[in-house]
Design a protein around this motif. Structure first.
Motif, PDB file in Angstrom:
ATOM      1  N   VAL A  30      -6.493  -3.032  -6.743  1.00  0.00           N
ATOM      2  CA  VAL A  30      -5.774  -1.762  -6.617  1.00  0.00           C
ATOM      3  C   VAL A  30      -4.686  -1.921  -5.555  1.00  0.00           C
ATOM      4  O   VAL A  30      -4.981  -2.138  -4.379  1.00  0.00           O
ATOM      5  CB  VAL A  30      -6.723  -0.608  -6.240  1.00  0.00           C
ATOM      6  N   SER A  31      -3.430  -1.811  -5.979  1.00  0.00           N
ATOM      7  CA  SER A  31      -2.320  -1.981  -5.040  1.00  0.00           C
ATOM      8  C   SER A  31      -2.102  -0.722  -4.223  1.00  0.00           C
ATOM      9  O   SER A  31      -2.453   0.385  -4.639  1.00  0.00           O
ATOM     10  CB  SER A  31      -1.037  -2.353  -5.792  1.00  0.00           C
ATOM     11  N   VAL A  32      -1.514  -0.903  -3.048  1.00  0.00           N
ATOM     12  CA  VAL A  32      -1.223   0.216  -2.154  1.00  0.00           C
ATOM     13  C   VAL A  32       0.284   0.466  -2.159  1.00  0.00           C
ATOM     14  O   VAL A  32       1.074  -0.422  -1.870  1.00  0.00           O
ATOM     15  CB  VAL A  32      -1.695  -0.086  -0.715  1.00  0.00           C
ATOM     16  N   GLN A  33       0.675   1.697  -2.496  1.00  0.00           N
ATOM     17  CA  GLN A  33       2.089   2.051  -2.520  1.00  0.00           C
ATOM     18  C   GLN A  33       2.537   2.779  -1.260  1.00  0.00           C
ATOM     19  O   GLN A  33       3.716   2.782  -0.928  1.00  0.00           O
ATOM     20  CB  GLN A  33       2.404   2.909  -3.746  1.00  0.00           C
ATOM     21  N   ARG A  34       1.598   3.414  -0.566  1.00  0.00           N
ATOM     22  CA  ARG A  34       1.961   4.161   0.644  1.00  0.00           C
ATOM     23  C   ARG A  34       0.728   4.282   1.524  1.00  0.00           C
ATOM     24  O   ARG A  34      -0.369   4.548   1.032  1.00  0.00           O
ATOM     25  CB  ARG A  34       2.483   5.544   0.284  1.00  0.00           C
ATOM     26  N   ILE A  35       0.918   4.098   2.836  1.00  0.00           N
ATOM     27  CA  ILE A  35      -0.222   4.217   3.741  1.00  0.00           C
ATOM     28  C   ILE A  35      -0.106   5.414   4.670  1.00  0.00           C
ATOM     29  O   ILE A  35      -1.076   5.778   5.329  1.00  0.00           O
ATOM     30  CB  ILE A  35      -0.429   2.939   4.577  1.00  0.00           C
ATOM     31  N   THR A  36       1.047   6.023   4.718  1.00  0.00           N
ATOM     32  CA  THR A  36       1.203   7.231   5.518  1.00  0.00           C
ATOM     33  C   THR A  36       2.465   7.949   5.062  1.00  0.00           C
ATOM     34  O   THR A  36       3.175   7.473   4.169  1.00  0.00           O
ATOM     35  CB  THR A  36       1.254   6.911   7.030  1.00  0.00           C
ATOM     36  N   LYS A  92      -1.668   5.918  -3.283  1.00  0.00           N
ATOM     37  CA  LYS A  92      -0.834   6.376  -2.189  1.00  0.00           C
ATOM     38  C   LYS A  92      -1.703   7.232  -1.276  1.00  0.00           C
ATOM     39  O   LYS A  92      -2.349   8.175  -1.732  1.00  0.00           O
ATOM     40  CB  LYS A  92       0.349   7.213  -2.690  1.00  0.00           C
ATOM     41  N   TYR A  93      -1.700   6.891   0.015  1.00  0.00           N
ATOM     42  CA  TYR A  93      -2.433   7.667   1.007  1.00  0.00           C
ATOM     43  C   TYR A  93      -1.442   8.520   1.806  1.00  0.00           C
ATOM     44  O   TYR A  93      -0.409   8.028   2.255  1.00  0.00           O
ATOM     45  CB  TYR A  93      -3.165   6.745   1.983  1.00  0.00           C
ATOM     46  N   HIS A  94      -1.781   9.788   1.996  1.00  0.00           N
ATOM     47  CA  HIS A  94      -0.901  10.716   2.712  1.00  0.00           C
ATOM     48  C   HIS A  94      -1.710  11.479   3.752  1.00  0.00           C
ATOM     49  O   HIS A  94      -2.803  11.963   3.448  1.00  0.00           O
ATOM     50  CB  HIS A  94      -0.309  11.779   1.779  1.00  0.00           C
ATOM     51  N   PRO A  95      -1.187  11.682   4.956  1.00  0.00           N
ATOM     52  CA  PRO A  95      -1.766  12.690   5.841  1.00  0.00           C
ATOM     53  C   PRO A  95      -1.193  14.059   5.469  1.00  0.00           C
ATOM     54  O   PRO A  95      -0.050  14.147   5.001  1.00  0.00           O
ATOM     55  CB  PRO A  95      -1.277  12.257   7.230  1.00  0.00           C
ATOM     56  N   LEU A  96      -1.957  15.102   5.671  1.00  0.00           N
ATOM     57  CA  LEU A  96      -1.436  16.442   5.411  1.00  0.00           C
ATOM     58  C   LEU A  96      -0.667  16.932   6.632  1.00  0.00           C
ATOM     59  O   LEU A  96      -1.210  17.018   7.735  1.00  0.00           O
ATOM     60  CB  LEU A  96      -2.571  17.412   5.098  1.00  0.00           C
ATOM     61  N   TYR A  97       0.613  17.228   6.437  1.00  0.00           N
ATOM     62  CA  TYR A  97       1.409  17.787   7.518  1.00  0.00           C
ATOM     63  C   TYR A  97       1.983  19.126   7.078  1.00  0.00           C
ATOM     64  O   TYR A  97       2.037  19.450   5.890  1.00  0.00           O
ATOM     65  CB  TYR A  97       2.507  16.822   7.966  1.00  0.00           C
ATOM     66  N   VAL A  98       2.400  19.909   8.033  1.00  0.00           N
ATOM     67  CA  VAL A  98       2.827  21.284   7.794  1.00  0.00           C
ATOM     68  C   VAL A  98       4.343  21.371   7.865  1.00  0.00           C
ATOM     69  O   VAL A  98       4.944  20.949   8.856  1.00  0.00           O
ATOM     70  CB  VAL A  98       2.217  22.243   8.851  1.00  0.00           C
ATOM     71  N   VAL A  99       4.943  21.908   6.820  1.00  0.00           N
ATOM     72  CA  VAL A  99       6.388  22.123   6.842  1.00  0.00           C
ATOM     73  C   VAL A  99       6.683  23.607   6.658  1.00  0.00           C
ATOM     74  O   VAL A  99       5.842  24.381   6.188  1.00  0.00           O
ATOM     75  CB  VAL A  99       7.116  21.302   5.743  1.00  0.00           C
ATOM     76  N   LYS A 104       2.885   1.442  13.429  1.00  0.00           N
ATOM     77  CA  LYS A 104       2.325   0.671  14.530  1.00  0.00           C
ATOM     78  C   LYS A 104       0.856   1.027  14.736  1.00  0.00           C
ATOM     79  O   LYS A 104       0.002   0.136  14.904  1.00  0.00           O
ATOM     80  CB  LYS A 104       3.122   0.939  15.815  1.00  0.00           C
ATOM     81  N   ALA A 105       0.546   2.327  14.722  1.00  0.00           N
ATOM     82  CA  ALA A 105      -0.841   2.761  14.914  1.00  0.00           C
ATOM     83  C   ALA A 105      -1.736   2.275  13.784  1.00  0.00           C
ATOM     84  O   ALA A 105      -2.865   1.833  14.013  1.00  0.00           O
ATOM     85  CB  ALA A 105      -0.891   4.292  15.011  1.00  0.00           C
ATOM     86  N   VAL A 106      -1.221   2.360  12.560  1.00  0.00           N
ATOM     87  CA  VAL A 106      -2.004   1.897  11.411  1.00  0.00           C
ATOM     88  C   VAL A 106      -2.264   0.403  11.524  1.00  0.00           C
ATOM     89  O   VAL A 106      -3.400  -0.069  11.328  1.00  0.00           O
ATOM     90  CB  VAL A 106      -1.269   2.233  10.096  1.00  0.00           C
ATOM     91  N   ASN A 107      -1.244  -0.363  11.839  1.00  0.00           N
ATOM     92  CA  ASN A 107      -1.412  -1.817  11.887  1.00  0.00           C
ATOM     93  C   ASN A 107      -2.302  -2.261  13.044  1.00  0.00           C
ATOM     94  O   ASN A 107      -2.983  -3.287  12.942  1.00  0.00           O
ATOM     95  CB  ASN A 107      -0.053  -2.507  11.950  1.00  0.00           C
ATOM     96  N   GLU A 108      -2.334  -1.505  14.133  1.00  0.00           N
ATOM     97  CA  GLU A 108      -3.250  -1.833  15.222  1.00  0.00           C
ATOM     98  C   GLU A 108      -4.703  -1.707  14.765  1.00  0.00           C
ATOM     99  O   GLU A 108      -5.540  -2.553  15.085  1.00  0.00           O
ATOM    100  CB  GLU A 108      -2.980  -0.921  16.413  1.00  0.00           C
ATOM    101  N   VAL A 109      -4.984  -0.650  14.011  1.00  0.00           N
ATOM    102  CA  VAL A 109      -6.349  -0.461  13.502  1.00  0.00           C
ATOM    103  C   VAL A 109      -6.661  -1.508  12.434  1.00  0.00           C
ATOM    104  O   VAL A 109      -7.753  -2.078  12.406  1.00  0.00           O
ATOM    105  CB  VAL A 109      -6.531   0.965  12.950  1.00  0.00           C
ATOM    106  N   LYS A 144      -8.229   5.964  11.249  1.00  0.00           N
ATOM    107  CA  LYS A 144      -9.626   5.550  11.101  1.00  0.00           C
ATOM    108  C   LYS A 144     -10.089   5.714   9.659  1.00  0.00           C
ATOM    109  O   LYS A 144     -10.680   4.796   9.068  1.00  0.00           O
ATOM    110  CB  LYS A 144     -10.513   6.371  12.042  1.00  0.00           C
ATOM    111  N   VAL A 145      -9.812   6.893   9.076  1.00  0.00           N
ATOM    112  CA  VAL A 145     -10.199   7.146   7.685  1.00  0.00           C
ATOM    113  C   VAL A 145      -9.434   6.213   6.747  1.00  0.00           C
ATOM    114  O   VAL A 145     -10.001   5.653   5.802  1.00  0.00           O
ATOM    115  CB  VAL A 145      -9.944   8.619   7.311  1.00  0.00           C
ATOM    116  N   LEU A 146      -8.139   6.034   7.012  1.00  0.00           N
ATOM    117  CA  LEU A 146      -7.326   5.150   6.185  1.00  0.00           C
ATOM    118  C   LEU A 146      -7.896   3.739   6.160  1.00  0.00           C
ATOM    119  O   LEU A 146      -8.029   3.125   5.080  1.00  0.00           O
ATOM    120  CB  LEU A 146      -5.899   5.125   6.718  1.00  0.00           C
TER     121      LEU A 146
END
Length: 320
Positions: free
Chosen positions: A279-285, A235-242, A307-312, A266-268
């Motif tokens: 290796v399966s992917v469960q989450r991309i963002t 699972k890939y996650h961006p770090l966001y602030v809550v 949309k942004a991920v799929n464009e890259v 880009k990193v993803l």
């Protein structure tokens, strides 16, 4: 022709031949060793568990009651089992209606779901597996919070049902783990994953891109190290602030700058190119669209993220 990234949904469909969804549950009485003071206090700097817990409101009936690995009894086990059943029944029905799911994996999501006496864990896991159309479990936990006894039991279960352990890897850099108040080092993560794999249990690794002071190279080194440890899914996650987090305070003081959407995708994409095919992917963002999100704003719009991920990905011949 764009190549389809191997997803967890594909893995499950190939294995079971039907639509399978994960049902997230949150059991009150569970916490983390870096919240209760065992290894640290305050929890990870980015973590506000309510934001990851769609069922936690119902579990708050036992607020103030917490278990750990040294707890000698659990007077609220019956209540916990009732919470589990209530959440599963409600959420599985929603997933049937929304996604056409026919079978389910019970996902113990919030807090550290092996951080309790073995008798409690066994009762909860067995109860979850007894529900109709459940084909397995996925258990979110920390590398410093799972005993050999629990691993042995999960290995036994894995011989007849689908069993996954989800470890928060986050980063392989000890300076980062210290900065986010993780409470353990990277060696602890490596040891736990290798041990779980030695027991024959499936492992999903959680990776966070955009952690404080990490460069693009560091994020990719973490991804490569996770793959090398033999994880089965990611699972890939961006770090966001809550709100209500230590990270929110750092952000307010100007001590933390969130990752941009451009750098994240880009990193993803590069991390996915490095990923072994099996290796399966469960989450991309990830993100959250409510008043608790402070930054970055791009984590609020899930459709825009995809949309942004799929464009890259399209530019490198892949699709998700």
């Amino acid at each position: 022709m764009r190549e389809q990234i191997f997803t967890f949904g594909q893995y499950l469909h190939r294995k079971f031949g039907t639509k399978i969804s994960k049902v997230p549950v949150s059991i009150s009485g569970f916490t983390c060793p870096n919240i209760d003071g065992t290894v640290a206090k305050g929890g990870c700097t980015f973590c506000e568990n309510d934001s990851f817990s769609p069922s936690l409101d119902h579990a708050r009936e036992l607020k103030g009651f917490f278990l750990n690995l040294n707890s000698t009894n659990n007077p609220h086990l019956d209540k916990q089992l009732q919470q589990l059943e209530w959440q599963f029944n409600a959420l599985s029905q929603k997933l049937r209606n929304k996604n056409g799911a026919e079978k389910f994996i019970v996902y113990f999501q919030s807090f550290t779901n092996t951080y309790a006496p073995f008798e409690t864990l066994k009762a909860l896991y067995d109860k979850a597996l007894s529900f109709e159309n459940v084909i397995g479990l996925s258990i979110g936990t920390r590398s410093d919070s799972i005993t050999d006894e629990t691993l042995e039991y999960l290995a036994t279960l894995s011989k007849r049902t689908e069993i996954w352990i989800e470890f928060g890897i986050q980063s392989i850099y000890d300076e980062t783990l210290k900065r986010i108040n993780r409470g353990h080092d990277s060696a602890n993560v490596k040891k736990a994953i290798i041990k779980a794999k030695s027991y024959g249990v499936n492992v999903c690794g959680h990776l966070i891109f955009g952690l404080p002071d990490e460069s693009q190279e560091m994020m990719l080194e973490t991804a490569k190290a996770a793959y090398d440890l033999g994880i089965d899914s990611v699972k890939y996650h961006p770090l966001y602030v809550v709100k209500r987090t230590a990270l929110a305070n750092e952000y307010a003081r100007g001590e933390f700058k969130p990752i941009t959407q451009e750098l994240y995708v880009k990193v993803l994409a590069q991390a996915i190119l490095l990923k072994p095919p099996h290796v399966s992917v469960q989450r991309i963002t990830a993100g959250i669209d409510d008043e608790s999100l402070i930054a970055p704003e791009w984590c609020r719009e899930k459709n825009a993220q995809f949309k942004a991920v799929n464009e890259v990905l399209k530019s490198i011949g892949l699709k998700y």
